[in-house]
Design a protein around this motif. Structure first.
Motif, PDB file in Angstrom:
ATOM      1  N   VAL A  96       0.841  -1.202   0.000  1.00 46.91           N
ATOM      2  CA  VAL A  96       0.000   0.000   0.000  1.00 46.91           C
ATOM      3  C   VAL A  96       0.873   1.248   0.000  1.00 46.91           C
ATOM      4  CG1 VAL A  96      -1.702   1.319   1.315  1.00 46.91           C
ATOM      5  CG2 VAL A  96      -1.920  -1.160   1.152  1.00 46.91           C
ATOM      6  N   MET A  97       1.924   1.251   0.823  1.00 49.05           N
ATOM      7  CA  MET A  97       2.779   2.426   0.927  1.00 49.05           C
ATOM      8  C   MET A  97       3.668   2.607  -0.299  1.00 49.05           C
ATOM      9  SD  MET A  97       3.686   5.095   2.609  1.00 49.05           S
ATOM     10  CE  MET A  97       2.997   4.927   4.263  1.00 49.05           C
ATOM     11  N   THR A  98       4.196   1.510  -0.827  1.00 50.89           N
ATOM     12  CA  THR A  98       5.161   1.631  -1.913  1.00 50.89           C
ATOM     13  C   THR A  98       4.520   1.678  -3.298  1.00 50.89           C
ATOM     14  OG1 THR A  98       5.423  -0.778  -1.975  1.00 50.89           O
ATOM     15  CG2 THR A  98       6.958   0.468  -0.592  1.00 50.89           C
ATOM     16  N   VAL A  99       3.357   1.051  -3.468  1.00 48.75           N
ATOM     17  CA  VAL A  99       2.695   1.003  -4.777  1.00 48.75           C
ATOM     18  C   VAL A  99       1.403   1.805  -4.781  1.00 48.75           C
ATOM     19  CG1 VAL A  99       1.661  -0.496  -6.533  1.00 48.75           C
ATOM     20  CG2 VAL A  99       3.693  -1.265  -5.284  1.00 48.75           C
ATOM     21  N   GLY A 100       0.538   1.532  -3.812  1.00 54.09           N
ATOM     22  CA  GLY A 100      -0.785   2.147  -3.808  1.00 54.09           C
ATOM     23  C   GLY A 100      -0.776   3.645  -3.570  1.00 54.09           C
ATOM     24  N   VAL A 101      -0.009   4.095  -2.576  1.00 52.06           N
ATOM     25  CA  VAL A 101      -0.018   5.518  -2.225  1.00 52.06           C
ATOM     26  C   VAL A 101       0.481   6.404  -3.361  1.00 52.06           C
ATOM     27  CG1 VAL A 101       0.989   7.246  -0.682  1.00 52.06           C
ATOM     28  CG2 VAL A 101       0.036   5.140   0.257  1.00 52.06           C
ATOM     29  N   PRO A 102       1.618   6.112  -4.003  1.00 49.56           N
ATOM     30  CA  PRO A 102       2.045   6.981  -5.110  1.00 49.56           C
ATOM     31  C   PRO A 102       1.007   7.060  -6.233  1.00 49.56           C
ATOM     32  CG  PRO A 102       3.858   5.589  -4.404  1.00 49.56           C
ATOM     33  CD  PRO A 102       2.642   5.077  -3.704  1.00 49.56           C
ATOM     34  N   LEU A 103       0.409   5.916  -6.580  1.00 47.14           N
ATOM     35  CA  LEU A 103      -0.603   5.931  -7.641  1.00 47.14           C
ATOM     36  C   LEU A 103      -1.850   6.681  -7.214  1.00 47.14           C
ATOM     37  CD1 LEU A 103      -0.298   2.229  -8.902  1.00 47.14           C
ATOM     38  CD2 LEU A 103       0.554   4.299 -10.026  1.00 47.14           C
ATOM     39  N   TRP A 104      -2.233   6.551  -5.948  1.00 50.07           N
ATOM     40  CA  TRP A 104      -3.442   7.202  -5.459  1.00 50.07           C
ATOM     41  C   TRP A 104      -3.253   8.713  -5.345  1.00 50.07           C
ATOM     42  CZ3 TRP A 104      -8.324   6.349  -5.358  1.00 50.07           C
ATOM     43  CH2 TRP A 104      -9.163   7.064  -4.509  1.00 50.07           C
ATOM     44  N   VAL A 105      -2.093   9.127  -4.860  1.00 47.86           N
ATOM     45  CA  VAL A 105      -1.829  10.562  -4.737  1.00 47.86           C
ATOM     46  C   VAL A 105      -1.948  11.241  -6.094  1.00 47.86           C
ATOM     47  CG1 VAL A 105      -0.038  12.279  -4.229  1.00 47.86           C
ATOM     48  CG2 VAL A 105      -0.411  10.376  -2.661  1.00 47.86           C
ATOM     49  N   ALA A 106      -1.483  10.563  -7.135  1.00 50.50           N
ATOM     50  CA  ALA A 106      -1.551  11.136  -8.479  1.00 50.50           C
ATOM     51  C   ALA A 106      -2.984  11.354  -8.947  1.00 50.50           C
ATOM     52  CB  ALA A 106      -0.817  10.225  -9.462  1.00 50.50           C
ATOM     53  N   SER A 107      -3.936  10.638  -8.343  1.00 50.85           N
ATOM     54  CA  SER A 107      -5.332  10.782  -8.745  1.00 50.85           C
ATOM     55  C   SER A 107      -6.096  11.788  -7.886  1.00 50.85           C
ATOM     56  CB  SER A 107      -6.036   9.421  -8.676  1.00 50.85           C
ATOM     57  OG  SER A 107      -6.187   8.999  -7.326  1.00 50.85           O
ATOM     58  N   THR A 108      -5.458  12.323  -6.839  1.00 51.40           N
ATOM     59  CA  THR A 108      -6.108  13.300  -5.971  1.00 51.40           C
ATOM     60  C   THR A 108      -5.688  14.713  -6.359  1.00 51.40           C
ATOM     61  OG1 THR A 108      -4.338  13.361  -4.310  1.00 51.40           O
ATOM     62  CG2 THR A 108      -5.971  11.595  -4.109  1.00 51.40           C
ATOM     63  N   ASP A 109      -6.237  15.704  -5.631  1.00 49.02           N
ATOM     64  CA  ASP A 109      -5.865  17.098  -5.883  1.00 49.02           C
ATOM     65  C   ASP A 109      -4.578  17.496  -5.175  1.00 49.02           C
ATOM     66  OD1 ASP A 109      -8.027  17.549  -7.516  1.00 49.02           O
ATOM     67  OD2 ASP A 109      -9.340  18.208  -5.884  1.00 49.02           O
ATOM     68  N   ALA A 110      -4.006  16.583  -4.386  1.00 50.18           N
ATOM     69  CA  ALA A 110      -2.758  16.880  -3.680  1.00 50.18           C
ATOM     70  C   ALA A 110      -1.588  16.856  -4.663  1.00 50.18           C
ATOM     71  CB  ALA A 110      -2.520  15.864  -2.563  1.00 50.18           C
ATOM     72  N   PRO A 111      -0.548  17.666  -4.450  1.00 49.54           N
ATOM     73  CA  PRO A 111       0.625  17.646  -5.336  1.00 49.54           C
ATOM     74  C   PRO A 111       1.358  16.317  -5.223  1.00 49.54           C
ATOM     75  CG  PRO A 111       1.042  19.017  -3.416  1.00 49.54           C
ATOM     76  CD  PRO A 111      -0.418  18.667  -3.366  1.00 49.54           C
ATOM     77  N   THR A 112       1.936  15.865  -6.310  1.00 46.37           N
ATOM     78  CA  THR A 112       2.635  14.576  -6.302  1.00 46.37           C
ATOM     79  C   THR A 112       3.849  14.574  -5.368  1.00 46.37           C
ATOM     80  OG1 THR A 112       3.868  15.286  -8.256  1.00 46.37           O
ATOM     81  CG2 THR A 112       1.891  13.956  -8.622  1.00 46.37           C
ATOM     82  N   ALA A 113       4.388  15.762  -5.082  1.00 44.64           N
ATOM     83  CA  ALA A 113       5.532  15.843  -4.172  1.00 44.64           C
ATOM     84  C   ALA A 113       5.183  15.352  -2.776  1.00 44.64           C
ATOM     85  CB  ALA A 113       6.041  17.280  -4.098  1.00 44.64           C
ATOM     86  N   VAL A 114       3.882  15.269  -2.479  1.00 43.89           N
ATOM     87  CA  VAL A 114       3.444  14.782  -1.164  1.00 43.89           C
ATOM     88  C   VAL A 114       3.923  13.350  -0.936  1.00 43.89           C
ATOM     89  CG1 VAL A 114       1.387  14.151   0.183  1.00 43.89           C
ATOM     90  CG2 VAL A 114       1.480  16.330  -0.998  1.00 43.89           C
ATOM     91  N   VAL A 115       4.093  12.588  -2.015  1.00 44.15           N
ATOM     92  CA  VAL A 115       4.531  11.194  -1.873  1.00 44.15           C
ATOM     93  C   VAL A 115       5.836  11.114  -1.087  1.00 44.15           C
ATOM     94  CG1 VAL A 115       5.291   9.138  -3.111  1.00 44.15           C
ATOM     95  CG2 VAL A 115       3.355  10.463  -3.966  1.00 44.15           C
ATOM     96  N   SER A 116       6.793  11.969  -1.417  1.00 50.08           N
ATOM     97  CA  SER A 116       8.068  11.976  -0.695  1.00 50.08           C
ATOM     98  C   SER A 116       7.862  12.295   0.777  1.00 50.08           C
ATOM     99  CB  SER A 116       9.020  12.996  -1.329  1.00 50.08           C
ATOM    100  OG  SER A 116       9.324  12.637  -2.655  1.00 50.08           O
ATOM    101  N   ALA A 117       6.994  13.254   1.067  1.00 44.48           N
ATOM    102  CA  ALA A 117       6.728  13.627   2.457  1.00 44.48           C
ATOM    103  C   ALA A 117       6.106  12.465   3.230  1.00 44.48           C
ATOM    104  CB  ALA A 117       5.804  14.841   2.506  1.00 44.48           C
ATOM    105  N   LEU A 118       5.224  11.722   2.581  1.00 43.30           N
ATOM    106  CA  LEU A 118       4.585  10.587   3.248  1.00 43.30           C
ATOM    107  C   LEU A 118       5.606   9.493   3.551  1.00 43.30           C
ATOM    108  CD1 LEU A 118       1.255  10.306   1.205  1.00 43.30           C
ATOM    109  CD2 LEU A 118       1.717  11.610   3.281  1.00 43.30           C
ATOM    110  N   LEU A 119       6.526   9.260   2.646  1.00 43.57           N
ATOM    111  CA  LEU A 119       7.568   8.255   2.881  1.00 43.57           C
ATOM    112  C   LEU A 119       8.492   8.685   4.015  1.00 43.57           C
ATOM    113  CD1 LEU A 119       8.449   7.279  -0.795  1.00 43.57           C
ATOM    114  CD2 LEU A 119       7.132   5.956   0.859  1.00 43.57           C
ATOM    115  N   VAL A 120       8.762  10.005   4.101  1.00 47.29           N
ATOM    116  CA  VAL A 120       9.581  10.517   5.199  1.00 47.29           C
ATOM    117  C   VAL A 120       8.865  10.320   6.527  1.00 47.29           C
ATOM    118  CG1 VAL A 120      10.549  12.601   6.231  1.00 47.29           C
ATOM    119  CG2 VAL A 120      10.861  12.170   3.793  1.00 47.29           C
ATOM    120  N   VAL A 121       7.557  10.613   6.558  1.00 46.72           N
ATOM    121  CA  VAL A 121       6.759  10.405   7.774  1.00 46.72           C
ATOM    122  C   VAL A 121       6.841   8.950   8.207  1.00 46.72           C
ATOM    123  CG1 VAL A 121       4.394  10.323   8.664  1.00 46.72           C
ATOM    124  CG2 VAL A 121       5.181  12.327   7.395  1.00 46.72           C
TER     125      VAL A 121
END
Length: 427
Positions: A248-273
């Protein structure tokens, strides 16, 4: 943190030093490998995916059979073989010029990774006991996460240069780091002379069909094969379902973020968290999971947190830029908490439900479950949340809750007095 990075126990220290080099190598490899295979070797993305998929099956087999090898030859020796073979395979990537060679090298590298993973678990199961066993495993996971992050940062140099020479140098560095990971393991038997005797299987385990004799000459219960231990098989299966959260974290989240209104750069922040929370909380979360019943409850709590994260991920798909970003961060926090708690519980069940006479074989089955979860996770994640959106996220959350509840029930039943001592009826 000092105890995590510089443990006083010589076995824990050797495993920690080896894990540092191993994790740094993984960080570099994960960052540059796909670009190396496509831009330098010239393979298509589809070919890389198929090759790695085939190699994943080899990893499952390696993890399973390494348990038996660890019982017979000693987990410390099998671990050295696994890491050394993986290092040589990564070095061989430099000579892979076509799809067949690439796939063959990937099979060896992934199988060796599975062998090493099982041998490490078997070593932990035989050398450490009680709370210390799960705690050392938790500290190793902290070290793994931190040094994967450092390796990822170092690999950023190759990405910035973006040249063939830079990518080749990075791949050579992964092999060199892995060879460095072998050194602490090779010298460990000389520093701990009693290691070999402690890590070999109980001789009674080889006579599973005949039974073994105790000090009074009476036959004792035979050592079962883990595949015949229904409680352990159920534990492995249920924890493997929960372990799909890594996908979910490595595959699902990056793909899902791209489909939301959030910027794709959020993916890096989520991995840091995720990395920070695992580093800070994994050891604390492992406390009490050396008890089977407590380990089962931990898996259940972790599964509930993962389900909550799924709900938050789903909600992020319906919010504005700010709302989606906030919900994604909250989801990552819940996900990370669920990860550390469920992982600690899974380790506790894997260690405490195993027959100590066949520790390697049991840990091999446990690691096989994790390997199968790693193969299934991308398929499940893309088939449910990514394809169906909110209903898919809710279905995935329900799957986590059901698996966590099942794991807690298995642990409770295994810990009950009736499961340990048969009921006798006087007539």
């Amino acid at each position: 943190m000092l105890q995590t990075l510089f443990p006083r126990n010589p076995v824990a220290r050797a495993l920690t030093l080896s894990t540092m080099a191993l994790a740094a190598s993984n960080g570099v490899f994960y960052t540059v490998s796909v670009l190396y295979f496509t831009r330098v070797v010239g393979l298509s993305a589809g070919t890389v995916g198929v090759g790695l998929g085939i190699a994943g099956g080899a990893g499952v087999l390696g993890a399973f059979f390494a348990g038996r090898w660890s019982d017979r030859a000693g987990a410390h020796r099998v671990q050295v073989w696994g890491v050394a073979a993986q290092a040589l395979a990564l070095a061989a990537y430099s000579f892979a010029g076509d799809a067949v060679t690439f796939t063959a090298v990937a099979i060896v590298a992934t199988a060796a990774r599975g062998v090493h993973s099982t041998a490490r678990q078997a070593l932990l199961a035989r050398w450490f006991t009680g709370p210390e066993r799960v705690e050392v495993r938790a500290r190793l996971r902290v070290v793994m996460n931190v040094f994967i992050g450092l390796g990822t940062l170092a690999a950023g140099i190759a990405l910035l240069l973006d040249t063939t020479a830079a990518y080749r140098t990075a791949m050579v560095a992964t092999a060199a780091l892995l060879l460095g990971a072998v050194v602490p393991l090779v010298v460990l038997p000389r520093r701990v002379p009693e290691l070999a005797a402690r890590l070999l299987a109980d001789p009674s385990a080889s006579g599973a069909d005949q039974g073994d004799e105790g000090a009074d000459g009476e036959a004792g219960p035979p050592a079962r094969h883990p595949l015949r231990d229904r409680t352990y098989v159920a534990s492995v299966a249920l924890n493997a379902v929960v372990a799909m959260q890594f996908g979910v974290m490595t595959v699902g989240v990056p793909l899902w973020v791209a489909s939301t209104d959030a910027p794709t750069a959020v993916v890096s922040a989520l991995l840091v968290v995720n990395t920070v929370l695992v580093a800070l909380l994994q050891v604390r979360a492992s406390r009490g999971t050396h008890d089977v019943r407590g380990a089962g409850r931990a898996v259940r709590r972790g599964a509930v947190l993962l389900a909550g994260a799924c709900v938050l991920y789903a909600a992020a798909g319906h919010g504005s830029l700010v709302a989606a970003t906030v919900l994604l961060v909250l989801a990552a926090v819940a996900h990370s908490l669920g990860e550390v708690v469920s992982e600690a519980g899974g380790w506790g069940m894997a260690f405490e439900l195993a027959d100590p006479r066949r520790a390697g074989a049991y840990q091999g089955l446990s690691q096989t479950g994790y390997a199968l979860a790693g193969m299934a996770a991308p398929v499940v994640v893309t088939a449910l949340p990514i394809r169906y959106g909110t209903p898919g996220w809710l279905a995935l959350g329900a799957i986590f809750v059901a698996a966590g509840a099942g794991a807690a029930a298995v642990a409770a039943r295994a810990a009950s007095p009736a499961a340990v001592e048969p009921v006798r009826v006087e007539v």
